[in-house]
Write a protein that holds these residues in place. Structure first.
Motif, short mmCIF file in Angstrom:
data_model
loop_
_atom_site.label_atom_id
_atom_site.label_comp_id
_atom_site.label_asym_id
_atom_site.label_seq_id
_atom_site.Cartn_x
_atom_site.Cartn_y
_atom_site.Cartn_z
N PRO A 216 0.83 -1.21 0.00
CA PRO A 216 0.00 0.00 0.00
C PRO A 216 0.87 1.26 0.00
CG PRO A 216 -0.76 -1.59 1.63
CD PRO A 216 0.56 -2.08 1.14
N GLY A 217 0.41 2.31 -0.67
CA GLY A 217 1.19 3.53 -0.75
C GLY A 217 2.29 3.49 -1.79
N LEU A 218 2.25 2.51 -2.68
CA LEU A 218 3.26 2.36 -3.72
C LEU A 218 3.28 3.59 -4.63
CD1 LEU A 218 5.25 0.18 -4.85
CD2 LEU A 218 3.39 -0.54 -6.36
N GLN A 219 4.49 4.06 -4.97
CA GLN A 219 4.64 5.25 -5.79
C GLN A 219 4.61 4.90 -7.27
OE1 GLN A 219 4.83 8.42 -4.32
NE2 GLN A 219 4.25 7.11 -2.58
N LEU A 220 4.25 5.89 -8.09
CA LEU A 220 4.26 5.71 -9.53
C LEU A 220 5.69 5.62 -10.05
CD1 LEU A 220 1.49 8.28 -10.57
CD2 LEU A 220 1.24 5.80 -10.33
N LEU A 221 5.84 4.98 -11.21
CA LEU A 221 7.13 4.91 -11.89
C LEU A 221 7.31 6.17 -12.74
CD1 LEU A 221 7.05 1.19 -13.09
CD2 LEU A 221 8.31 2.13 -11.15
N PRO A 222 8.57 6.57 -13.00
CA PRO A 222 9.82 5.87 -12.63
C PRO A 222 10.34 6.34 -11.28
CG PRO A 222 10.34 7.70 -14.07
CD PRO A 222 8.83 7.70 -13.91
N PRO A 223 11.12 5.49 -10.61
CA PRO A 223 11.86 5.96 -9.44
C PRO A 223 13.04 6.81 -9.89
CG PRO A 223 12.41 3.68 -9.90
CD PRO A 223 11.35 4.08 -10.89
N SER A 224 13.64 7.50 -8.97
CA SER A 224 14.80 8.34 -9.31
C SER A 224 15.93 7.47 -9.84
CB SER A 224 15.27 9.09 -8.07
OG SER A 224 16.53 9.68 -8.29
N SER A 225 16.50 7.87 -10.99
CA SER A 225 17.58 7.07 -11.59
C SER A 225 18.80 7.04 -10.69
CB SER A 225 17.95 7.63 -12.96
OG SER A 225 18.39 8.97 -12.85
N ALA A 226 18.95 8.07 -9.82
CA ALA A 226 20.10 8.08 -8.91
C ALA A 226 20.05 6.88 -7.96
CB ALA A 226 20.11 9.38 -8.11
N ARG A 227 18.84 6.40 -7.66
CA ARG A 227 18.71 5.24 -6.78
C ARG A 227 19.00 3.94 -7.52
NH1 ARG A 227 13.22 6.99 -5.37
NH2 ARG A 227 13.32 8.63 -3.82
N LEU A 228 18.94 3.95 -8.84
CA LEU A 228 19.01 2.72 -9.62
C LEU A 228 20.41 2.44 -10.14
CD1 LEU A 228 15.77 3.15 -11.76
CD2 LEU A 228 16.01 2.06 -9.53
N GLU A 229 21.14 3.46 -10.50
CA GLU A 229 22.43 3.27 -11.16
C GLU A 229 23.59 3.67 -10.26
OE1 GLU A 229 21.45 3.84 -15.87
OE2 GLU A 229 21.87 5.64 -14.71
N ASN A 230 24.54 2.76 -10.11
CA ASN A 230 25.81 3.06 -9.47
C ASN A 230 26.86 2.20 -10.15
OD1 ASN A 230 25.74 0.44 -8.23
ND2 ASN A 230 24.38 1.29 -6.64
N ASN A 231 28.09 2.28 -9.72
CA ASN A 231 29.16 1.58 -10.43
C ASN A 231 28.96 0.07 -10.46
OD1 ASN A 231 30.48 3.95 -11.06
ND2 ASN A 231 31.82 3.91 -9.25
N SER A 232 28.55 -0.51 -9.34
CA SER A 232 28.38 -1.97 -9.30
C SER A 232 27.24 -2.41 -10.21
CB SER A 232 28.14 -2.45 -7.87
OG SER A 232 26.98 -1.85 -7.33
N VAL A 233 26.15 -1.64 -10.24
CA VAL A 233 25.03 -1.96 -11.11
C VAL A 233 25.44 -1.84 -12.58
CG1 VAL A 233 22.78 -1.14 -11.92
CG2 VAL A 233 23.19 -1.44 -9.47
N LEU A 234 26.14 -0.77 -12.92
CA LEU A 234 26.52 -0.55 -14.31
C LEU A 234 27.51 -1.60 -14.80
CD1 LEU A 234 26.78 3.35 -14.34
CD2 LEU A 234 24.98 1.93 -15.33
N ARG A 235 28.43 -2.02 -13.92
CA ARG A 235 29.38 -3.09 -14.32
C ARG A 235 28.63 -4.39 -14.58
NH1 ARG A 235 32.84 -0.68 -10.38
NH2 ARG A 235 32.07 -2.15 -8.80
N GLN A 236 27.70 -4.74 -13.68
CA GLN A 236 26.95 -5.98 -13.86
C GLN A 236 26.01 -5.89 -15.06
OE1 GLN A 236 27.30 -9.02 -12.18
NE2 GLN A 236 26.04 -9.59 -13.94
#
Length: 366
Positions: A30-50
């Protein structure tokens, strides 16, 4: 797609299509937010490498598919594997061969679990037909998929009146917009992990939210042209790491911790893609060996179309050779029995039916 005989898999939906939908707030979040989430939360060095490793593995698989003699044969069998693994997450696993028997034999009596697998296969196949006609997902498509997973038959042209202010409908429409939007600012593989979290958090239906979400994963890869068919068994990785999957989903919900969730999906894609690339190479080698064996045995009639059929249908019948215009019934039976003598196929009785089993291929697909 393989022919699925009617075992009473489907019943008719008597209620309106929207009756499948929960009419209250999102089921698990309940209380789920609409997409998209902030890209800052999604992408970092480990995510981009994988993400880079997963994307490279997918690109290599697409190259393998172009070089393979019969790529659709491989992909269609992987759709069966995905249906088995996705269903096993909810219930229990069944042998690949048992599903092939149910797909092939008119006298087979599949268990309830195998019926669930066949319903999942129908839903995946329906999703594939959507993108054969258009390149976008619509709200009614999701309802069609849910209905098929529940064994409910509804007309392809069924319309669905809905309340756009309903919390679940509002979230689903937002999800569909995110699903269809070209991935310009963020990798489509990262988007896939996000849309899967969102759908499972909305949990919009009374039944089949899990398998529906996993069908949407396949369609997302196809919609963004990462695979030609919805045939990558991400569910195989989820099945092997089910506890971690649910734990990471909860972490996103409670702590907004996206990195571990996205990494889980990216590693899963890389793992299953590499496994499928190895499987595809082994199947190609088997294909070449089988073709050479037929030629060496001096069987001039054992042409590429015949070899293609026994790879397309690892559980093969005389009718299949007739279906693909290889030979009439008498000659078709002779061809298949000769392949048994050569050790390429085995013979299995199911009721009064003769089933010619391509054991070496089944072992690679299982």
């Amino acid at each position: 797609m393989c022919l699925i005989y009617n075992f009473g898999l489907m019943s008719t939906l008597d209620a309106p299509l929207h009756s499948l939908l929960k009419d209250k707030t999102p089921g698990s979040c309940p209380g789920l937010q609409l997409l998209p989430p902030s890209s800052a939360r999604l992408e970092n060095n480990s995510v981009l490498r994988q993400e880079s490793r997963a994307a490279v593995a997918l690109a290599e698989l697409r190259v393998w598919l172009k070089l393979h003699h019969t790529p659709n044969i491989f992909l269609e069998n992987m759709m069966i594997r995905e249906a088995i693994c996705s269903t096993a997450i909810e219930t229990r696993t069944v042998p690949f061969e048992d599903v092939l028997e149910a797909l092939t034999s008119q006298v087979s009596r599949p268990t309830a679990t195998i019926k669930n697998v066949l319903q999942c296969l129908l839903a995946i196949s329906h999703g594939n037909s959507i993108f054969a006609q258009r390149r976008t997902l619509e709200l009614t498509d999701i309802f069609q998929i849910v209905a098929q997973l529940q064994g409910i038959s509804i007309p392809q042209t069924a319309s669905m009146p809905y309340d756009a202010q309903s919390p679940n409908i509002k979230l689903l429409l937002n999800l569909i917009g995110y699903f269809n939007e070209p991935a310009r600012e963020i990798s489509p593989l990262i988007k896939m992990a996000v849309q899967h979290y969102q759908f499972e958090s909305i949990h919009p239906f009374y039944l089949e939210n899990g398998r529906t979400g996993r069908v949407l994963n396949l369609l997302f890869l196809q919609q963004h042209q990462l695979l030609p068919l919805p045939a990558l068994s991400v569910s195989e990785y989820v099945l092997q790491n089910k506890i971690e999957y649910y734990h990471l989903h909860q972490q996103v919900r409670e702590q907004n911790e996206w990195t571990s969730w996205i990494l889980f999906f990216l590693r899963g894609i890389e793992t299953v893609v590499k496994k499928n690339s190895q499987r595809l190479l082994a199947i190609e080698n088997l294909y070449q060996t089988t073709t050479s064996l037929c030629k060496t045995a001096g069987k001039s009639n054992y042409t590429k179309p015949l070899v293609d059929v026994i790879f397309k249908r690892p559980y093969c019948k005389i009718e299949h050779l007739q279906e693909f215009n290889i030979a009439q019934r008498k000659a078709a039976g002779k061809y298949l029995h000769t392949l048994v003598e050569l050790g390429i196929l085995g013979l299995k009785k199911v009721g009064k039916e003769n089933i010619f089993v391509h054991r070496a291929l089944i072992d690679l697909l299982s």
